[in-house]
Motif scaffolding. Structure first.
Motif, short mmCIF file in Angstrom:
data_model
loop_
_atom_site.label_atom_id
_atom_site.label_comp_id
_atom_site.label_asym_id
_atom_site.label_seq_id
_atom_site.Cartn_x
_atom_site.Cartn_y
_atom_site.Cartn_z
N GLU A 85 0.82 -1.21 0.00
CA GLU A 85 0.00 0.00 0.00
C GLU A 85 0.86 1.26 0.00
OE1 GLU A 85 -3.04 -0.09 3.05
OE2 GLU A 85 -4.31 -1.41 1.83
N HIS A 88 2.57 1.84 -3.46
CA HIS A 88 1.67 2.21 -4.55
C HIS A 88 0.81 3.44 -4.23
CE1 HIS A 88 2.87 -1.86 -5.68
NE2 HIS A 88 2.58 -1.50 -6.93
N LEU A 90 -1.31 4.01 -1.84
CA LEU A 90 -2.69 3.65 -1.55
C LEU A 90 -3.13 4.04 -0.13
CD1 LEU A 90 -2.67 0.10 -3.22
CD2 LEU A 90 -3.67 2.21 -4.12
N HIS A 99 -8.25 7.29 -0.67
CA HIS A 99 -8.17 5.94 -0.12
C HIS A 99 -8.66 5.91 1.33
CE1 HIS A 99 -5.87 5.13 -3.74
NE2 HIS A 99 -5.07 6.14 -3.42
N SER A 102 -8.05 2.38 3.42
CA SER A 102 -6.84 1.60 3.18
C SER A 102 -6.71 0.52 4.24
CB SER A 102 -5.61 2.52 3.25
OG SER A 102 -5.40 3.00 4.56
#
Ligand code: 1Q0
Length: 213
Positions: A85, A88, A90, A99, A102
């Protein structure tokens, strides 16, 4: 399903034991199974705690979707989840935006609650027979989760704690025998919860994820 959920406190705590691999990775599967068991236990304490179990269940379900989704390999352990995560982009770090759910922020809420659980179970284990469960619960809540909750939630939570049964009755609901057996089981199980908590705390600190919105 129903059958795979742990039925007694021992099985819940054993699930946490099964979380930690030899490399000190935390496996999300057993982690979430442990949480499912806790929620089941919480539900057995009465509808008064449903505002708590609803929130926890929603978080568990978010995580279960990641763990069975297209990216399931990245969600095998907490370590691989954080790596994936973060790498990227995220994870929302300032405010919840692109997000909002998450894995990192969702697990952080469960992680903070695990600290409460650790203090609460340790308090139960070491308390005198005539101690009040509600007082143990309030103390452990104030020393952990309360600081992350707004005033209204703190009020509702501490009011609900008053509905908790006496210490011995509470220990009996754990389904492992009498109060003495329950205390012995807690002594055996608490180190595993502590270790899951400690590994997660260290991982989140390393990646500066402890204050995620
Ligand atoms: C025994 C009595 C249990 C009392 C539970 C204490 C915790 C009270 C927490 C109340 C807050 C719930 C309302 C929602 C708050 C959310 O805003 C907050 C943040 O999430 P977000 O998305 O808004 O940023 N959520 C949380 O903080 C998560 C709270 C999860 C609490 C899960 C508690 C699980 C309790 C299990 C009972 C175990 C009892 C012992 C069992 C021993 C046998 C193994």
């Amino acid at each position: 399903g129903q059958d795979s959920e742990p039925g007694s406190a021992r099985e819940v705590l054993v699930a946490f034991e099964g979380c930690v691999t030899e490399q000190r990775d935390v496996l999300l599967g057993p982690y979430l199974r442990g949480w499912r068991g806790l929620i089941r236990f919480l539900n057995s304490l009465g509808a008064i705690f449903s505002f708590v179990s609803k929130d926890a269940l929603a978080k568990i379900q978010i995580m279960e979707r990641y763990c069975s989704g297209a990216r399931r390999d990245e969600y095998r352990t907490l370590q691989s989840m954080v790596r994936y995560e973060v790498a990227h982009g995220l994870v929302d770090t300032q405010r919840r935006a692109e997000h909002p759910d998450s894995g990192c922020r969702t697990v952080l809420r469960l992680h903070r609650a695990l600290r409460w659980l650790q203090l609460f179970l340790e308090g139960l284990r070491t308390s005198r027979e005539d101690s009040k469960t509600s007082a143990i619960c309030t103390d452990s809540y104030n020393a952990s989760l309360a600081r992350y909750h707004p005033w209204v939630i703190r009020k509702v939570a501490t009011a609900a704690f008053c509905a908790l049964p006496s210490r011995n009755a509470f220990l009996e609901t754990m389904n492992v025998g009498g109060p003495d057996e329950a205390v012995a089981m807690l002594a055996e199980a608490l180190p595993h919860i502590c270790s899951v908590y400690g590994i997660t705390e260290e991982l989140y600190a390393q990646h500066e994820l402890l204050d995620l919105p």
